[in-house]
Enzyme design. Structure first.
Site, PDB file in Angstrom:
ATOM      1  N   ASN A   1       0.803  -1.232   0.000  1.00 21.23           N
ATOM      2  CA  ASN A   1       0.000   0.000   0.000  1.00 21.23           C
ATOM      3  C   ASN A   1       0.836   1.284   0.000  1.00 21.23           C
ATOM      4  O   ASN A   1       0.389   2.307  -0.507  1.00 21.23           O
ATOM      5  CB  ASN A   1      -1.013  -0.006   1.154  1.00 21.23           C
ATOM      6  CG  ASN A   1      -0.380  -0.191   2.507  1.00 21.23           C
ATOM      7  OD1 ASN A   1       0.782  -0.593   2.612  1.00 21.23           O
ATOM      8  ND2 ASN A   1      -1.118   0.095   3.547  1.00 21.23           N
ATOM      9  N   LYS A  43      12.704  -6.721   0.864  1.00 22.37           N
ATOM     10  CA  LYS A  43      11.832  -7.433  -0.081  1.00 22.37           C
ATOM     11  C   LYS A  43      10.481  -6.724  -0.120  1.00 22.37           C
ATOM     12  O   LYS A  43       9.724  -6.768   0.853  1.00 22.37           O
ATOM     13  CB  LYS A  43      11.616  -8.888   0.348  1.00 22.37           C
ATOM     14  CG  LYS A  43      10.934  -9.700  -0.766  1.00 22.37           C
ATOM     15  CD  LYS A  43      10.285 -10.961  -0.287  1.00 22.37           C
ATOM     16  CE  LYS A  43       8.935 -10.739   0.305  1.00 22.37           C
ATOM     17  NZ  LYS A  43       7.931 -10.174  -0.620  1.00 22.37           N
ATOM     18  N   SER A  51       0.214  -8.312   6.947  1.00 25.76           N
ATOM     19  CA  SER A  51      -0.985  -8.804   7.640  1.00 25.76           C
ATOM     20  C   SER A  51      -0.641  -9.570   8.921  1.00 25.76           C
ATOM     21  O   SER A  51       0.496 -10.023   9.099  1.00 25.76           O
ATOM     22  CB  SER A  51      -1.760  -9.713   6.695  1.00 25.76           C
ATOM     23  OG  SER A  51      -0.965 -10.834   6.382  1.00 25.76           O
ATOM     24  N   VAL A  52      -1.631  -9.755   9.763  1.00 26.96           N
ATOM     25  CA  VAL A  52      -1.429 -10.487  11.025  1.00 26.96           C
ATOM     26  C   VAL A  52      -0.987 -11.936  10.765  1.00 26.96           C
ATOM     27  O   VAL A  52       0.001 -12.397  11.362  1.00 26.96           O
ATOM     28  CB  VAL A  52      -2.693 -10.425  11.908  1.00 26.96           C
ATOM     29  CG1 VAL A  52      -2.555 -11.332  13.123  1.00 26.96           C
ATOM     30  CG2 VAL A  52      -2.973  -8.985  12.353  1.00 26.96           C
ATOM     31  N   GLU A  73       4.603  -4.528  12.042  1.00 29.64           N
ATOM     32  CA  GLU A  73       3.597  -3.497  11.757  1.00 29.64           C
ATOM     33  C   GLU A  73       2.466  -4.197  11.021  1.00 29.64           C
ATOM     34  O   GLU A  73       2.568  -4.454   9.820  1.00 29.64           O
ATOM     35  CB  GLU A  73       4.198  -2.399  10.872  1.00 29.64           C
ATOM     36  CG  GLU A  73       5.299  -1.579  11.528  1.00 29.64           C
ATOM     37  CD  GLU A  73       4.774  -0.587  12.555  1.00 29.64           C
ATOM     38  OE1 GLU A  73       3.551  -0.512  12.753  1.00 29.64           O
ATOM     39  OE2 GLU A  73       5.590   0.096  13.176  1.00 29.64           O
ATOM     40  N   CYS A 115      -3.536   0.627   6.836  1.00 27.00           N
ATOM     41  CA  CYS A 115      -3.593  -0.209   8.050  1.00 27.00           C
ATOM     42  C   CYS A 115      -4.266   0.490   9.229  1.00 27.00           C
ATOM     43  O   CYS A 115      -4.975  -0.120  10.009  1.00 27.00           O
ATOM     44  CB  CYS A 115      -2.177  -0.605   8.435  1.00 27.00           C
ATOM     45  SG  CYS A 115      -1.064   0.803   8.517  1.00 27.00           S
ATOM     46  N   GLU A 152     -10.687  -6.808   9.088  1.00 26.84           N
ATOM     47  CA  GLU A 152     -10.036  -5.758   8.299  1.00 26.84           C
ATOM     48  C   GLU A 152     -10.418  -5.952   6.830  1.00 26.84           C
ATOM     49  O   GLU A 152     -10.132  -7.000   6.245  1.00 26.84           O
ATOM     50  CB  GLU A 152      -8.515  -5.846   8.452  1.00 26.84           C
ATOM     51  CG  GLU A 152      -7.798  -4.721   7.743  1.00 26.84           C
ATOM     52  CD  GLU A 152      -6.275  -4.840   7.804  1.00 26.84           C
ATOM     53  OE1 GLU A 152      -5.747  -5.946   7.620  1.00 26.84           O
ATOM     54  OE2 GLU A 152      -5.615  -3.805   8.025  1.00 26.84           O
TER      55      GLU A 152
HETATM   56  P1  NAD Z   1       0.923  -9.745   3.486  1.00 26.78           P
HETATM   57  O1  NAD Z   1       1.085 -10.181   4.892  1.00 26.78           O
HETATM   58  O2  NAD Z   1       0.193 -10.630   2.561  1.00 26.78           O
HETATM   59  O3  NAD Z   1       2.362  -9.532   2.808  1.00 26.78           O
HETATM   60  C1  NAD Z   1       3.290  -8.608   3.315  1.00 26.78           C
HETATM   61  C2  NAD Z   1       4.672  -8.992   2.849  1.00 26.78           C
HETATM   62  O4  NAD Z   1       5.052 -10.247   3.416  1.00 26.78           O
HETATM   63  C3  NAD Z   1       4.806  -9.163   1.341  1.00 26.78           C
HETATM   64  O5  NAD Z   1       6.050  -8.638   0.947  1.00 26.78           O
HETATM   65  C4  NAD Z   1       4.751 -10.665   1.176  1.00 26.78           C
HETATM   66  O6  NAD Z   1       5.372 -11.121  -0.005  1.00 26.78           O
HETATM   67  C5  NAD Z   1       5.520 -11.127   2.406  1.00 26.78           C
HETATM   68  N1  NAD Z   1       5.213 -12.485   2.858  1.00 26.78           N
HETATM   69  C6  NAD Z   1       4.054 -13.181   2.687  1.00 26.78           C
HETATM   70  N2  NAD Z   1       4.166 -14.393   3.296  1.00 26.78           N
HETATM   71  C7  NAD Z   1       5.403 -14.447   3.852  1.00 26.78           C
HETATM   72  C8  NAD Z   1       6.098 -15.426   4.620  1.00 26.78           C
HETATM   73  N3  NAD Z   1       5.537 -16.594   4.945  1.00 26.78           N
HETATM   74  N4  NAD Z   1       7.355 -15.158   5.038  1.00 26.78           N
HETATM   75  C9  NAD Z   1       7.935 -13.968   4.747  1.00 26.78           C
HETATM   76  N5  NAD Z   1       7.334 -12.995   4.019  1.00 26.78           N
HETATM   77  C10 NAD Z   1       6.074 -13.236   3.583  1.00 26.78           C
HETATM   78  O7  NAD Z   1       0.284  -8.301   3.534  1.00 26.78           O
HETATM   79  P2  NAD Z   1      -0.156  -7.363   2.315  1.00 26.78           P
HETATM   80  O8  NAD Z   1      -1.406  -7.904   1.719  1.00 26.78           O
HETATM   81  O9  NAD Z   1       1.020  -7.110   1.429  1.00 26.78           O
HETATM   82  O10 NAD Z   1      -0.472  -5.992   3.070  1.00 26.78           O
HETATM   83  C11 NAD Z   1      -1.706  -5.713   3.652  1.00 26.78           C
HETATM   84  C12 NAD Z   1      -1.610  -5.877   5.153  1.00 26.78           C
HETATM   85  O11 NAD Z   1      -0.541  -5.096   5.655  1.00 26.78           O
HETATM   86  C13 NAD Z   1      -2.857  -5.366   5.867  1.00 26.78           C
HETATM   87  O12 NAD Z   1      -3.214  -6.261   6.890  1.00 26.78           O
HETATM   88  C14 NAD Z   1      -2.394  -4.045   6.448  1.00 26.78           C
HETATM   89  O13 NAD Z   1      -3.121  -3.618   7.571  1.00 26.78           O
HETATM   90  C15 NAD Z   1      -0.964  -4.334   6.761  1.00 26.78           C
HETATM   91  N6  NAD Z   1      -0.185  -3.086   6.858  1.00 26.78           N
HETATM   92  C16 NAD Z   1       0.235  -2.659   8.087  1.00 26.78           C
HETATM   93  C17 NAD Z   1       0.943  -1.461   8.210  1.00 26.78           C
HETATM   94  C18 NAD Z   1       1.415  -0.953   9.558  1.00 26.78           C
HETATM   95  O14 NAD Z   1       2.233  -0.048   9.575  1.00 26.78           O
HETATM   96  N7  NAD Z   1       0.916  -1.474  10.665  1.00 26.78           N
HETATM   97  C19 NAD Z   1       1.213  -0.726   7.065  1.00 26.78           C
HETATM   98  C20 NAD Z   1       0.788  -1.193   5.829  1.00 26.78           C
HETATM   99  C21 NAD Z   1       0.087  -2.374   5.734  1.00 26.78           C
END
Ligand code: NAD
Length: 517
Positions: A180, A203, A256-257, A277, A311, A414
């Site tokens: 995002n 990454k 994500s969580v 985060e 987020c 969410e």
């Molecule tokens: P996601 O968890 O699907 O992916 C995030 C990152 O993790 C990507 O780069 C992905 O390739 C990587 N990833 C996925 N599986 C992995 C694994 N098993 N091991 C290591 N890396 C892995 O999240 P998303 O869909 O990219 O982002 C949306 C989420 O991010 C929402 O839940 C949002 O709230 C959260 N977010 C939080 C903040 C914050 O500052 N708290 C900011 C932005 C987004």
């Protein structure tokens, strides 16, 4: 992640995208360079399992392909970072500071180009992308400012002996980002990491792989040792190679969580510190004594930035019953006025969602909300802009749901899209309990003219980032991070230094050793 209103007035410097063939309008941008960055250059990965297509959300068009990096490539990137760390960690804070300032200057100079890149790859409006880029260079400036003052303590001990502490870097840090805020997330992680003397392998999300490579080039141009900031592209497997790598000292993750839990598990096996985060489902509480116009603006800021893909969004909008009707009427009116469409146009305020599956997921949340008894007061439909070039883009109209209850899925989960849920409440005590009744704890907001109530309510909110009479502003000077399942650790502010450094204690004996033996 978010806006600093003072930045809206900054203007930038425009030029073409280096290494990319493009026009300024959606429709002709094509990627023509490798997206991994290692040892100070763009490289094709040494190994990888499959290639992935990159889409332009505004048009649904393919704009490139790239290979997901394998274990060997990740290892090479870590090796490259280790070599640069040896040089960088020996530099003084002031030396690091001047290089970070130079990188900030280059980002500022290339603002328009990077913002355009971000809009093309992410789908957010150019207006917002510019703000993201401004926050990004400010982040580098801020941590450049702190780099020179990082220091330990001197402690006097008996008999003239003394001790001191050294604030030392951790080593090679891994940064893993969400889609995002691709460029801004990379800056929020790399600026404090580099200021503290660390190296980084980053990454990005496979949906937004483009802009972070430009950040790597900018660090290089500014004068960091080659290999200090590296980029590996890929998805979960690539991220896992990074988290499990024995020479990665720390993992900073935004996402994500469920993924955060996996990251923590992997880091635990290597006893590595993590910053998480994660997601949220934050409450925005609007009392009947608020300035209604501000509360309406605040609710829009809390729900519709970056197509609602934020987020910290305050998606559970609790409204005191006395003003429920008036607030709802005004917020629906304001939401219907949001200009959705081509994100590269100056007056667009909502662009396209990140991809088709995500758009479908958000629309299915709206459908489910209706089935569970919520009322769609506006939006919540796929949106097709008039321009035929945009007909395959991933657009939807911003949605306000009324008649919501706490048990509905749209209120509990969410959604990560432009969907606001309005929930009536009667008393302060009741709303605080309901606001906290969630596993998340990223942010929260309150609109009221009663100053004592405002502070009482935020003190009671279980959230890391709270707003009074505003929402979703996040200047770099302030720590940002979650409570509960929204994660831990902080980005930004002086607090971030704690998460990218460690203390070494040194004891100095000035007399003879008094042995107990
Ligand atoms: P996601 O968890 O699907 O992916 C995030 C990152 O993790 C990507 O780069 C992905 O390739 C990587 N990833 C996925 N599986 C992995 C694994 N098993 N091991 C290591 N890396 C892995 O999240 P998303 O869909 O990219 O982002 C949306 C989420 O991010 C929402 O839940 C949002 O709230 C959260 N977010 C939080 C903040 C914050 O500052 N708290 C900011 C932005 C987004």
């Amino acid at each position: 992640m978010l806006l600093n209103p003072s930045l809206f007035l900054l203007c930038g410097f425009s030029r073409g995208l280096r290494g990319m063939a493009m026009s300024t309008a959606t429709g002709t941008f094509q990627l023509d360079q490798p997206l991994n960055y290692r040892g100070g250059a763009r490289v094709h990965p040494e190994d990888g399992d499959h290639s992935e297509v990159i889409y332009e959300p505004a048009t649904g068009r393919e704009i490139g392909k790239f290979l997901f990096s394998g274990e060997k490539e990740v290892d090479l990137a870590v090796q490259s970072a280790q070599a640069a760390f040896k040089i960088w960690s020996q530099k003084s804070g002031m030396e690091r500071s001047s290089i970070l300032l130079e990188a900030a200057r280059i980002i500022r100079e290339r603002r328009e180009e990077i913002a355009t890149m971000e809009t093309i790859n992410n789908g957010k409006s150019i207006f917002e992308a510019r703000v993201d880029i401004d926050i990004s260079w400010q982040t580098l400036q801020y941590f450049a400012g702190l780099a020179g003052s990082l220091a330990g303590q001197h402690v006097q001990l008996p008999g003239g002996s003394f001790a001191y502490t050294r604030r030392e870097p951790l080593g090679v840090c891994a940064g893993i980002g969400a889609w995002n805020y691709p460029f801004q997330i990379a800056c929020w992680k790399s600026a404090p990491a580099l200021a503290c003397g660390n190296a980084m392998v980053f990454k990005p999300s496979p949906f937004t792989p483009i802009s972070v490579v430009t950040l790597a080039e900018i660090y290089n141009e500014a004068g960091v040792p080659k290999g200090l900031f590296n980029v590996v592209q890929g998805g979960a497997a690539t991220g896992q190679f990074l988290c499990k790598h024995p020479n990665v000292a720390k993992v900073s993750f935004t996402g994500s969580v469920p993924t955060g839990m996996k990251i923590m598990e992997m880091a635990a096996k290597g006893v590595k510190p993590v910053t998480l985060e994660l997601g949220g489902k934050s409450p925005l509480i609007i009392f009947s004594d608020c300035v209604l116009e501000n509360a309406v603006k605040g609710a829009l800021m809390a729900n519709f930035l970056t197509q609602g893909e934020v987020c910290s969004n305050g998606t559970r909008v609790f409204v005191q019953r006395e003003i429920l009707q008036a607030f709802t009427k005004e917020v629906v009116k304001a939401t219907q006025k949001i200009k959705v469409g081509d994100p590269l146009l100056e007056d667009t305020r909502m662009g396209a969602l990140i991809n088709k599956p995500h758009l479908e997921k958000v629309l299915s949340f709206v459908k489910q909300a209706k089935e569970q008894g919520a009322q769609v007061l506006c939006g919540g439909e796929p949106y097709v802009p008039d321009d035929p070039k945009l007909s395959n883009g991933f657009y939807m109209s911003p949605c306000v749901l009324g008649g919501c209850t706490d048990s509905m899925t749209c209120v509990k989960e969410e959604i990560f899209g432009p969907v606001m849920s309005i929930l009536p409440f009667d008393t302060e005590e009741e709303v605080l309990e309901r606001a906290n009744n969630t596993r998340f704890g990223l942010a929260g907001g309150v609109f009221t003219r009663d100053i004592q109530r405002a502070h009482r309510v935020v003190a009671g909110l279980q959230a890391g980032m709270c707003f009074i009479n505003n929402y979703n502003i996040s200047p770099v000077e302030l720590p940002f991070g979650g409570y509960k399942m929204s994660g831990f650790g902080r980005e930004n502010g002086e607090a971030a230094i704690e998460y990218y450094s460690q203390l070494k204690t040194v004891c100095i004996e000035m007399g003879n050793v008094e042995s107990v033996f």
